[in-house]
Scaffold this active site. Sequence first.
Site, PDB file in Angstrom:
ATOM      1  N   LEU A   1       0.829  -1.197  -0.093  1.00 44.55           N
ATOM      2  CA  LEU A   1      -0.072   0.021   0.059  1.00 44.55           C
ATOM      3  C   LEU A   1       0.909   1.105  -0.049  1.00 44.55           C
ATOM      4  CD1 LEU A   1      -2.690  -1.068   2.598  1.00 44.55           C
ATOM      5  CD2 LEU A   1      -2.837  -0.870   0.063  1.00 44.55           C
ATOM      6  N   ASP A   2       0.450   2.266  -0.764  1.00 40.49           N
ATOM      7  CA  ASP A   2       1.262   3.397  -0.755  1.00 40.49           C
ATOM      8  C   ASP A   2       1.419   4.045   0.539  1.00 40.49           C
ATOM      9  OD1 ASP A   2       0.930   3.155  -3.466  1.00 40.49           O
ATOM     10  OD2 ASP A   2      -0.432   4.795  -3.545  1.00 40.49           O
ATOM     11  N   LYS A   3       2.468   4.957   0.697  1.00 43.26           N
ATOM     12  CA  LYS A   3       2.498   5.566   2.200  1.00 43.26           C
ATOM     13  C   LYS A   3       1.459   6.318   2.614  1.00 43.26           C
ATOM     14  CE  LYS A   3       5.965   8.950   4.139  1.00 43.26           C
ATOM     15  NZ  LYS A   3       7.242   9.703   4.117  1.00 43.26           N
TER      16      LYS A   3
ATOM     17  N   HIS B   1       0.094   1.999  -8.151  1.00 42.52           N
ATOM     18  CA  HIS B   1      -0.848   3.215  -7.847  1.00 42.52           C
ATOM     19  C   HIS B   1      -2.185   2.684  -8.713  1.00 42.52           C
ATOM     20  CE1 HIS B   1       2.402   4.696  -5.664  1.00 42.52           C
ATOM     21  NE2 HIS B   1       2.994   5.390  -6.457  1.00 42.52           N
TER      22      HIS B   1
ATOM     23  N   ARG C   1      -5.331   5.406  -7.684  1.00 46.44           N
ATOM     24  CA  ARG C   1      -5.109   6.705  -7.892  1.00 46.44           C
ATOM     25  C   ARG C   1      -4.999   6.996  -9.348  1.00 46.44           C
ATOM     26  NH1 ARG C   1      -3.416   8.510  -2.614  1.00 46.44           N
ATOM     27  NH2 ARG C   1      -2.916   6.846  -1.532  1.00 46.44           N
TER      28      ARG C   1
END
Length: 250
Positions: free
Chosen positions: A112-114, A196, A199
Site C-alpha cells: 500500500l502507498d505511504k 498506484h 489513484r
Amino acid sequence: MTKTPTSRIDRLLSALGYGSRTDVARIARSGGVRLDGNRITDATQRIAVAPDLAGRMTVMGQPLDPVAGLVILLHKPLGMTCSHKDEGAVVHDLLPARWRRRTPVISTIGRLDKDTSGLLLLTDDGGLLHRVISPKSRIAKTYRATLARPLDGTEQARFASGRFMLESDDKPLLPAVLEPLSNTEARLTVTEGRYHQVRRMFAATGNHVVALHRETLGGLSLPDELAPGEWRLLRVDEVALIFQNTPDGP
Ligand code: URA
C-alpha cells in the site's frame, strides 16, 4: 500423513530472531528455555516444529513466538511504507523488533502507498505471498476513495468496461466495480494490483484521490476493533478466506 519437521533448538530460535546460535545456547544453559514447563539446557537437542510449539515452549519466561508460516493482518496507518529497504517509518516497525531478524523474512503481501491506510497482510510464507500477488490470482481488493472533485457519473461504466486504459500501460484494466458513496466518495473493487492503480484510475478520469483506505482483500475485512497500527495473526481458516471466490479458492 505428512511428518512434522524437526529442528535443533538453537537453529530454530536463531531463525526466529532470538540471537545467534551461541546466544541461544547460552540462554538454554542458564535455564531460559522450557518445553512443557521443563528446562532444556542442551540447545542442540532436536524438537518437532509444530504450530502448537508456541503454546508449549517459553524463552526467558515468555511464550515462544509463532513458528514459520505466520500471516499477519495489519491495519496500516498513514505515513508508513511497506519495504524493508525504504527510508523512514516502515510497517515492520509495528511488529516486535526480534521479528526483523527472522528467517525466512516477513514481507508484506503486495504494497500500500505511504498515503494509503487499511488492510495489509504480511507473511514469512513465500509460497502464499506469490499465490496472492500473482496476476492470475484475481483476488478482489476493495478501497474507499475520497476525491478532490465530484464524480462525473461516467466512472462506473468506464471502470467496468474492461477497456479502460491507464497511461503508460499496454493492456486495459480488468473490469472494476465502482459504488458511489457520495459526490466525492466511492468504494472501488479491483482484481489486479497494478502500480498506484486506484489513484491512476481516478487520475485518468480527471479527478484526484485525496484519501485512500483498503477495506477488504478476498473474503477478509479489516476488523473495526483493529486501530491503525494494530495487528493480529490470522488463523488457518482465515487465511483460506483470502482466496474466497477466486479461481484458486476453496
Ligand atoms: N492503489 C493505489 O493507488 N494505492 C494503493 O496504495 C493501493 C491501490
